[in-house]
Design a protein around this motif. Structure first.
Motif, PDB file in Angstrom:
ATOM      1  N   GLU A 105      10.904  -2.046   0.166  1.00 44.46           N
ATOM      2  CA  GLU A 105      11.289  -1.985  -1.243  1.00 44.46           C
ATOM      3  C   GLU A 105      12.212  -0.812  -1.559  1.00 44.46           C
ATOM      4  N   GLY A 106      12.473   0.027  -0.569  1.00 44.44           N
ATOM      5  CA  GLY A 106      13.392   1.129  -0.790  1.00 44.44           C
ATOM      6  C   GLY A 106      12.756   2.381  -1.355  1.00 44.44           C
ATOM      7  N   SER A 107      11.508   2.306  -1.749  1.00 42.59           N
ATOM      8  CA  SER A 107      10.791   3.485  -2.230  1.00 42.59           C
ATOM      9  C   SER A 107       9.375   3.445  -1.670  1.00 42.59           C
ATOM     10  N   THR A 108       8.733   4.578  -1.679  1.00 41.03           N
ATOM     11  CA  THR A 108       7.400   4.712  -1.105  1.00 41.03           C
ATOM     12  C   THR A 108       6.348   4.713  -2.200  1.00 41.03           C
ATOM     13  N   PHE A 109       5.290   3.918  -1.997  1.00 40.90           N
ATOM     14  CA  PHE A 109       4.167   3.906  -2.924  1.00 40.90           C
ATOM     15  C   PHE A 109       3.124   4.903  -2.441  1.00 40.90           C
ATOM     16  N   ASN A 110       2.640   5.736  -3.368  1.00 41.17           N
ATOM     17  CA  ASN A 110       1.633   6.740  -3.050  1.00 41.17           C
ATOM     18  C   ASN A 110       0.439   6.590  -3.980  1.00 41.17           C
ATOM     19  N   SER A 111      -0.742   6.749  -3.423  1.00 44.10           N
ATOM     20  CA  SER A 111      -1.960   6.698  -4.228  1.00 44.10           C
ATOM     21  C   SER A 111      -2.954   7.724  -3.701  1.00 44.10           C
ATOM     22  N   HIS A 112      -3.502   8.515  -4.610  1.00 42.51           N
ATOM     23  CA  HIS A 112      -4.488   9.525  -4.250  1.00 42.51           C
ATOM     24  C   HIS A 112      -5.669   9.388  -5.213  1.00 42.51           C
ATOM     25  N   SER A 113      -6.858   9.681  -4.739  1.00 46.38           N
ATOM     26  CA  SER A 113      -8.018   9.519  -5.612  1.00 46.38           C
ATOM     27  C   SER A 113      -9.142  10.469  -5.233  1.00 46.38           C
ATOM     28  N   ILE A 114      -9.984  10.731  -6.217  1.00 39.93           N
ATOM     29  CA  ILE A 114     -11.251  11.430  -6.015  1.00 39.93           C
ATOM     30  C   ILE A 114     -12.338  10.505  -6.539  1.00 39.93           C
ATOM     31  N   ALA A 115     -13.276  10.148  -5.677  1.00 39.31           N
ATOM     32  CA  ALA A 115     -14.288   9.152  -6.035  1.00 39.31           C
ATOM     33  C   ALA A 115     -15.688   9.737  -5.926  1.00 39.31           C
ATOM     34  N   LEU A 116     -16.559   9.294  -6.824  1.00 41.52           N
ATOM     35  CA  LEU A 116     -17.964   9.679  -6.815  1.00 41.52           C
ATOM     36  C   LEU A 116     -18.811   8.453  -6.476  1.00 41.52           C
ATOM     37  N   TYR A 117     -19.831   8.661  -5.673  1.00 39.99           N
ATOM     38  CA  TYR A 117     -20.690   7.555  -5.255  1.00 39.99           C
ATOM     39  C   TYR A 117     -22.137   8.023  -5.289  1.00 39.99           C
ATOM     40  N   ALA A 176     -12.311  12.460  -1.338  1.00 39.30           N
ATOM     41  CA  ALA A 176     -10.889  12.485  -1.673  1.00 39.30           C
ATOM     42  C   ALA A 176     -10.145  11.629  -0.654  1.00 39.30           C
ATOM     43  N   SER A 177      -9.219  10.778  -1.130  1.00 37.13           N
ATOM     44  CA  SER A 177      -8.480   9.906  -0.222  1.00 37.13           C
ATOM     45  C   SER A 177      -6.998   9.912  -0.567  1.00 37.13           C
ATOM     46  N   THR A 178      -6.175   9.564   0.420  1.00 35.53           N
ATOM     47  CA  THR A 178      -4.732   9.531   0.216  1.00 35.53           C
ATOM     48  C   THR A 178      -4.120   8.364   0.972  1.00 35.53           C
ATOM     49  N   PHE A 179      -3.092   7.751   0.373  1.00 37.54           N
ATOM     50  CA  PHE A 179      -2.402   6.604   0.957  1.00 37.54           C
ATOM     51  C   PHE A 179      -0.927   6.707   0.625  1.00 37.54           C
ATOM     52  N   SER A 180      -0.063   6.344   1.589  1.00 30.77           N
ATOM     53  CA  SER A 180       1.377   6.363   1.362  1.00 30.77           C
ATOM     54  C   SER A 180       2.041   5.331   2.262  1.00 30.77           C
ATOM     55  N   SER A 181       2.936   4.507   1.688  1.00 25.28           N
ATOM     56  CA  SER A 181       3.609   3.480   2.480  1.00 25.28           C
ATOM     57  C   SER A 181       4.849   2.956   1.749  1.00 25.28           C
ATOM     58  N   HIS A 182       5.856   2.563   2.526  1.00 25.75           N
ATOM     59  CA  HIS A 182       7.021   1.883   1.952  1.00 25.75           C
ATOM     60  C   HIS A 182       7.137   0.450   2.476  1.00 25.75           C
ATOM     61  N   ASP A 183       6.154   0.005   3.268  1.00 26.51           N
ATOM     62  CA  ASP A 183       6.160  -1.350   3.835  1.00 26.51           C
ATOM     63  C   ASP A 183       5.333  -2.289   2.974  1.00 26.51           C
ATOM     64  N   TYR A 184       6.023  -3.160   2.251  1.00 22.34           N
ATOM     65  CA  TYR A 184       5.345  -4.103   1.358  1.00 22.34           C
ATOM     66  C   TYR A 184       5.393  -5.507   1.938  1.00 22.34           C
ATOM     67  N   TYR A 185       4.221  -6.171   1.988  1.00 20.36           N
ATOM     68  CA  TYR A 185       4.146  -7.570   2.401  1.00 20.36           C
ATOM     69  C   TYR A 185       4.056  -8.439   1.152  1.00 20.36           C
ATOM     70  N   THR A 186       4.984  -9.375   1.022  1.00 22.86           N
ATOM     71  CA  THR A 186       5.070 -10.231  -0.153  1.00 22.86           C
ATOM     72  C   THR A 186       3.917 -11.226  -0.194  1.00 22.86           C
TER      73      THR A 186
END
Length: 287
Positions: free
Chosen positions: A56-68, A38-48
């Protein structure tokens, strides 16, 4: 006799930890390794795409469950399957979208019988057409409810080809790896180049710590229109990343695994990417 077994134990330990790991060793015939993370990521700092930091004024969030999983077809030939079984993406201003990430089917072949030098080919298979719209939580200044595309799969087929060389040091507790490879992309996306290095050491015979450094560069510009596409397609994305991995052996079968990773401009500048730390935690099984 025990001293001679240390390099073998080290190789098995390296193969146990698979969160973005690269090594020149292959799994033994009929050997199996599986992991759920299980992983989690959160940031509002975007590099063009020009490398400029933009809030960008808002925060991007991404969460996942991965099988390997890995399976040793022979002592020198290993099959690999990686499935992001559940991916959740959202901005702080939108609802959350869910989906399955691109499935990676790979094969690793140890080129030299007595040395950990291997070639690995991974087929990145899309699970959707790269379209998954998230709806804004609030209307804009004109009263409209907007949507934004937050794909969980980029909708295009990739072929990664990597060369990997590893070395186990005489103490039997330290190893190093270097690798480089090319990602051949379809759907008019630009091909990519990656290279990296890893250094790991075994502490107290149960805890392994790995430090990693990686670069990703763009090789070609097949379609300049893709430059304005979602950063989740990876078009025009470049970066230097670093990570620290840890694995703790619970017993001969099960292990706890963890990773912290982040980005920097050390070797390659950050472009078309949200900059922030990713935290991952998982459990593995092998036999």
């Amino acid at each position: 006799m025990k001293k001679n077994l240390l390099p073998i134990a080290l190789m098995l330990f390296i193969l146990t930890f698979k969160i973005n790991a690269q090594s020149g060793w292959t799994r033994e015939a009929k050997g199996f390794y599986g992991q759920v993370t299980a992983s989690t990521f959160s940031s509002h700092d975007y590099y063009t795409t020009e490398g400029n930091l933009s809030d960008e004024g808002s925060t991007f969030n991404s969460h996942s469950i991965a099988l390997y999983g890995e399976y040793g077809i022979t002592d020198r030939f290993t099959s690999i399957l990686s499935v992001p079984a559940l991916v959740l993406n959202n901005f702080s201003t939108t609802e959350t979208v869910t989906g399955i990430g691109s499935i990676k089917l790979g094969f690793k072949y140890k080129i030299l019988k007595e040395s950990p030098f291997a070639i690995q080919v991974d087929f990145d298979i899309p699970t959707n057409d790269g379209v998954n719209f998230a709806t804004a939580k609030e209307p804009d200044d004109f009263g409209q409810i907007n949507t934004i595309n937050l794909p969980t799969s980029d909708g295009e087929f990739n072929v990664w080809t990597n060369l990997i060389a590893s070395h186990s040091f005489p103490n039997g507790k330290t190893y190093g790896s270097i690798y480089s490879g090319v990602n051949f992309r379809t759907e008019s996306f630009s091909n990519q180049f990656q290279a990296g290095a890893e250094l790991g050491h075994l502490f107290i015979d149960k805890f392994y710590l790995i430090g990693k450094l990686k670069i990703l560069e763009k090789l070609s510009s097949n379609n300049i229109n893709n430059q304005s596409g979602s950063f989740l397609y990876g078009e025009g994305t470049t970066y230097t990343s670093f990570a620290f991995n840890g694995v703790y052996k619970l017993n001969n079968t099960y292990s706890l695994v963890a990773e912290y990773s982040d980005y920097t401009d050390l070797l390659v500048n950050r472009k078309n990417i949200y900059d922030g730390a990713t935290f991952a935690l998982g459990i593995s099984v092998e036999f």
